[in-house]
Enzyme design. Structure first.
Site, PDB file in Angstrom:
ATOM      1  N   SER A 177       0.848  -1.184   0.000  1.00  0.00           N
ATOM      2  CA  SER A 177       0.000   0.000   0.000  1.00  0.00           C
ATOM      3  C   SER A 177       0.890   1.243   0.000  1.00  0.00           C
ATOM      4  O   SER A 177       1.683   1.426  -0.915  1.00  0.00           O
ATOM      5  CB  SER A 177      -0.956  -0.046   1.187  1.00  0.00           C
ATOM      6  OG  SER A 177      -1.980   0.909   1.055  1.00  0.00           O
TER       7      SER A 177
ATOM      8  N   ASP B 204      -9.615  -3.644  -5.609  1.00  0.00           N
ATOM      9  CA  ASP B 204      -9.054  -2.821  -4.548  1.00  0.00           C
ATOM     10  C   ASP B 204      -9.722  -1.446  -4.521  1.00  0.00           C
ATOM     11  O   ASP B 204      -9.754  -0.752  -5.535  1.00  0.00           O
ATOM     12  CB  ASP B 204      -7.543  -2.667  -4.766  1.00  0.00           C
ATOM     13  CG  ASP B 204      -6.808  -2.149  -3.543  1.00  0.00           C
ATOM     14  OD1 ASP B 204      -7.439  -1.460  -2.724  1.00  0.00           O
ATOM     15  OD2 ASP B 204      -5.613  -2.437  -3.422  1.00  0.00           O
TER      16      ASP B 204
ATOM     17  N   HIS C 160      -8.120  -4.765  -1.453  1.00  0.00           N
ATOM     18  CA  HIS C 160      -6.864  -4.252  -0.910  1.00  0.00           C
ATOM     19  C   HIS C 160      -6.152  -5.278  -0.026  1.00  0.00           C
ATOM     20  O   HIS C 160      -4.925  -5.327  -0.006  1.00  0.00           O
ATOM     21  CB  HIS C 160      -7.149  -2.987  -0.108  1.00  0.00           C
ATOM     22  CG  HIS C 160      -5.939  -2.164   0.166  1.00  0.00           C
ATOM     23  ND1 HIS C 160      -5.165  -1.626  -0.837  1.00  0.00           N
ATOM     24  CD2 HIS C 160      -5.361  -1.780   1.339  1.00  0.00           C
ATOM     25  CE1 HIS C 160      -4.173  -0.936  -0.312  1.00  0.00           C
ATOM     26  NE2 HIS C 160      -4.260  -1.020   1.012  1.00  0.00           N
TER      27      HIS C 160
END
Length: 711
Positions: free
Chosen positions: A563, A648, A683
């Site tokens: 991330s 995501d 995600h």
């Protein structure tokens, strides 16, 4: 536009890669795909940029040309990684062997019931149950998640709230991975679902005291921003739900919660640098009252116990302090706040829970997270630890008004997570559970804390673990991980997926770089906005220090981040590619400028105070100077494994897709670049407790191959 056929993606390396400066792959080796380039201009108030891979963005996720390219990348990854499949299977089996198959959580008591979740052997999802009156009473099934997950490629039950009369359970599920939750209500007496169905919600629910009114947060279906607090009355249509509060400023996000004594519920809106809270009695939930008005650089969080409010705030305290005020003085605002703890330059208050007669404080000092108990009589008692690098955190304390026992967890890189409870009156401590790690002996491993000098002289804490017998002579491989954004700290803990690496002689390092809050709020301030590059250079400087101190061999260093930590990987790959043999970037945020220019993308408006608003030239120029996608150059790069999820909602799949396409175009090395696209996840990757170990094993096998570690 002309459709991109799969055969056209798998272009000959001699025809394309050589023309672009890449070395040819070995004869018969899988050939990497090449994405088409199409002219596209990205406008901004500070100048336009050309983005030839912008076409890979498709918000519907249905464009056949885009899907064909992602499929080609997965096909290439399959072919390239096929020889590593036996190693992947061994790594997965080893990691899973350290997981207790039929594990269960520590039961906790709330409102007359003991709640617990447990896994059956081999199950990806837990069963949630409760027992009335005693932890040994017969179990009542709440949710059979394995059954609920059947037929879904992704499943998450992310919140469950029991009504005050214990009859109803409101819960939020996601079956896509996009974090657009559906809220349903279950009658626990009959086991039946009520017809009430709420869509596009956050997994954040609160019951009012009437057992008929459920408060929830509605999401904007495009930006996925929670922006309205709603009240749903059982048996009515969601379209008629009342708006209790709406947040107009799209740089704020919101949450709702009950206070620790169950007298009030609160709506909290927050940004990176500002908070605002409204609370109301649970008996009259619509009567929200502003606690203190928002102001830039003013943060606070209030909770209630007995006849007073306790507030964590940065008012005149950069690292936060606790203040208190009586109920009778609440209308006076900050003028009535009285200090419970002093401001400190070395102690950072992370969290707190008020009990009857004392406060449990979750704080950081010297890079470690610890617990302190502060009595109403002013007596302060720290909970001690015996290791150089560790973490403590407050656990579930569901009835703090009714007990003197404080639950907390303890962990380090060698000590499995252990749940304790300590008596604030007597000091007695009880061990409730040591997380089982089958086949693991902590005595076989060593943890250290070192302080690596950054180039500006700052000392960066680093937590290290390795297996006893690993030689510190400059020959070992190193795996270095960091995050370093949003003030999120990375704390040490035993991870079953890490043990296969340690057992093969790999040294593992957690770099607590600036951008987190391990060393306080100033640590964060020095690692965001116009100081963001400190995050990247800290990571590189930690690597160089560990190599110089002979923890690792030059040329045998792996790096990983996900991330915002994937942004870290992308930036480091551009500025120091020769320091790393291999990098893993999971769901990486790598197209910083384009994303931050687009307010329709989830999270963008929340994050102006994290990265800057590119509408302002100073921030635009600074972000552009480090954005990984914009700074890919014609140079050699490490071997790379990049992962993403098509669904995501946090970092859109097209960011890493574009980045990989540009890397393939520009890099001059022959090192492998793997792009793994999970077509059914968001995600956090695939759902289920074992799935992350399977995904992790593939990346680990690739890393070990590149580090030349015996398999």
């Amino acid at each position: 536009m002309k459709k991109l056929l799969l055969a056209g993606v798998l272009l000959s390396v001699s025809a394309v890669a050589l023309a672009q400066g890449n070395r040819p792959a070995a004869a018969g080796a899988p050939q990497p795909p090449r994405a088409a380039k199409k002219p596209h201009t990205v406008p901004s108030p500070n100048g336009a940029r050309e983005d030839a891979y912008y076409w890979l963005r498709d918000d519907t996720r249905k464009n056949p040309e885009m899907l064909a390219y992602l499929k080609a990348e997965n096909d290439y990854a399959d072919a390239l990684l096929a020889p590593l499949k036996p190693l992947e299977d061994r790594l997965y089996a080893e990691a899973v062997s350290h997981i207790k198959q039929d594990d269960s959580s520590v039961p906790y008591r709330r409102n007359g019931y003991w709640y617990q979740s447990r896994y059956a052997a081999g199950a990806n999802y837990p069963i949630m149950e409760r027992r009335k009156g005693s932890a040994d009473a017969p179990a009542e099934l709440l949710f059979d998640q394995p059954a609920m997950a059947k037929g879904h490629n992704f499943f998450a039950l992310s919140d469950m709230e029991i009504s005050p009369d214990n009859r109803l359970a409101a819960f939020a599920t996601d079956t896509v991975g996009r974090r657009q939750y559906v809220v349903r209500i279950k009658d626990l007496a009959t086991g039946q679902l009520l017809p009430d169905t709420i869509t596009d919600a956050e997994p954040n629910l609160v019951w009012a005291d009437d057992n008929r009114t459920l408060m929830y947060i509605a999401k904007d279906p495009t930006t996925l921003r929670g922006y309205k607090v709603m009240a749903h009355v059982l048996g009515t249509a969601p379209a008629t739900d009342r708006v209790l509060y709406e947040e107009k400023d799209d740089t704020f996000q919101m949450s709702i919660n009950r206070t620790s004594d169950d007298r009030f519920w609160c709506v909290r809106v927050e940004s990176t640098v500002s908070d605002e809270q409204r609370c109301a009695p649970l008996a009259t939930p619509a009567a929200l009252t502003l606690f203190a008005p928002r102001a830039r650089d003013f943060r606070y969080q209030a909770d209630h116990m007995g006849t007073r409010w306790i507030v964590k705030t940065n008012r005149d305290a950069k690292n936060y302090k606790l203040v208190t005020l009586a109920d009778a003085d609440a209308a006076k605002g900050v003028a009535a706040w009285r200090d419970l703890t002093p401001a400190s330059d070395t102690v950072f208050i992370e969290d707190f829970t008020p009990f009857a007669g004392f406060v449990a404080i979750d704080q950081r000092e010297g890079g470690n997270r610890m617990i302190r108990l502060l009595g109403d009589d002013g007596r302060s008692t720290p909970v001690k630890a015996d290791e150089p690098a560790y973490q403590m955190s407050l656990s579930i304390n569901a009835e703090p008004a009714k007990t003197d026992w404080v639950r907390y967890s303890y962990a380090s890189l060698v000590t499995p997570t252990t749940t304790y409870e300590v008596n604030a009156r007597t000091g007695e401590r009880r061990t409730l559970k040591v997380a089982p790690v089958p086949g693991y002996d902590p005595a076989n491993y060593v943890t250290e804390r070192v302080w690596a000098p950054a180039r500006d002289g700052t000392k960066v804490p680093v937590s290290i673990v390795y297996r006893k017998g690993t030689k510190r002579d400059g020959t070992a491989p190193l795996f270095q991980y960091a995050y370093g954004s949003y003030g999120i700290s990375t704390d040490p803990a035993v991870d079953p997926a890490r043990l296969p690496l340690l057992d093969r002689g790999v040294v593992y390092a957690l770099a607590h770089i600036r951008g987190g809050q391990e060393m306080g709020r100033g640590w964060y301030d020095d690692g965001h906005l116009l100081n963001k590059k400190n995050t990247f250079t800290d990571f590189v400087d930690v690597t160089r220090y560990l190599v110089a101190q002979k923890y690792a061999a030059p040329g045998r260093v792996a790096a990983m981040g996900g991330s915002a930590g994937g942004l870290l990987m992308g930036a480091v790959a551009n500025i120091a590619p020769k320091d790393y043999a291999v990098m893993v970037a999971q769901v990486p945020f790598v197209d910083v400028v384009t994303t931050m220019l687009d307010a329709s993308i989830p999270l963008t408006t929340f994050e102006y105070d994290e990265w800057g608003n590119p509408a302002q030239k100073a921030y635009y120029d600074y972000m552009l100077s480090y954005s990984p996608y914009d700074n890919v150059t014609r140079q050699g790069y490490p071997a790379m494994y990049v992962g993403t999820g098509l669904w995501d909602s946090q970092v859109q799949y097209y960011e890493p897709a574009k980045w990989v396409a540009r890397l393939r175009e520009m890099k001059t090395d022959s090192n492998p670049l793997v792009f793994r696209v999970n077509m059914e996840a968001g995600h956090g990757g695939k759902s289920g407790r074992f799935e992350r170990y399977r995904q992790n094993a593939e990346a680990q096998a690739f890393v070990l191959q590149q580090l030349k570690v015996a398999q």
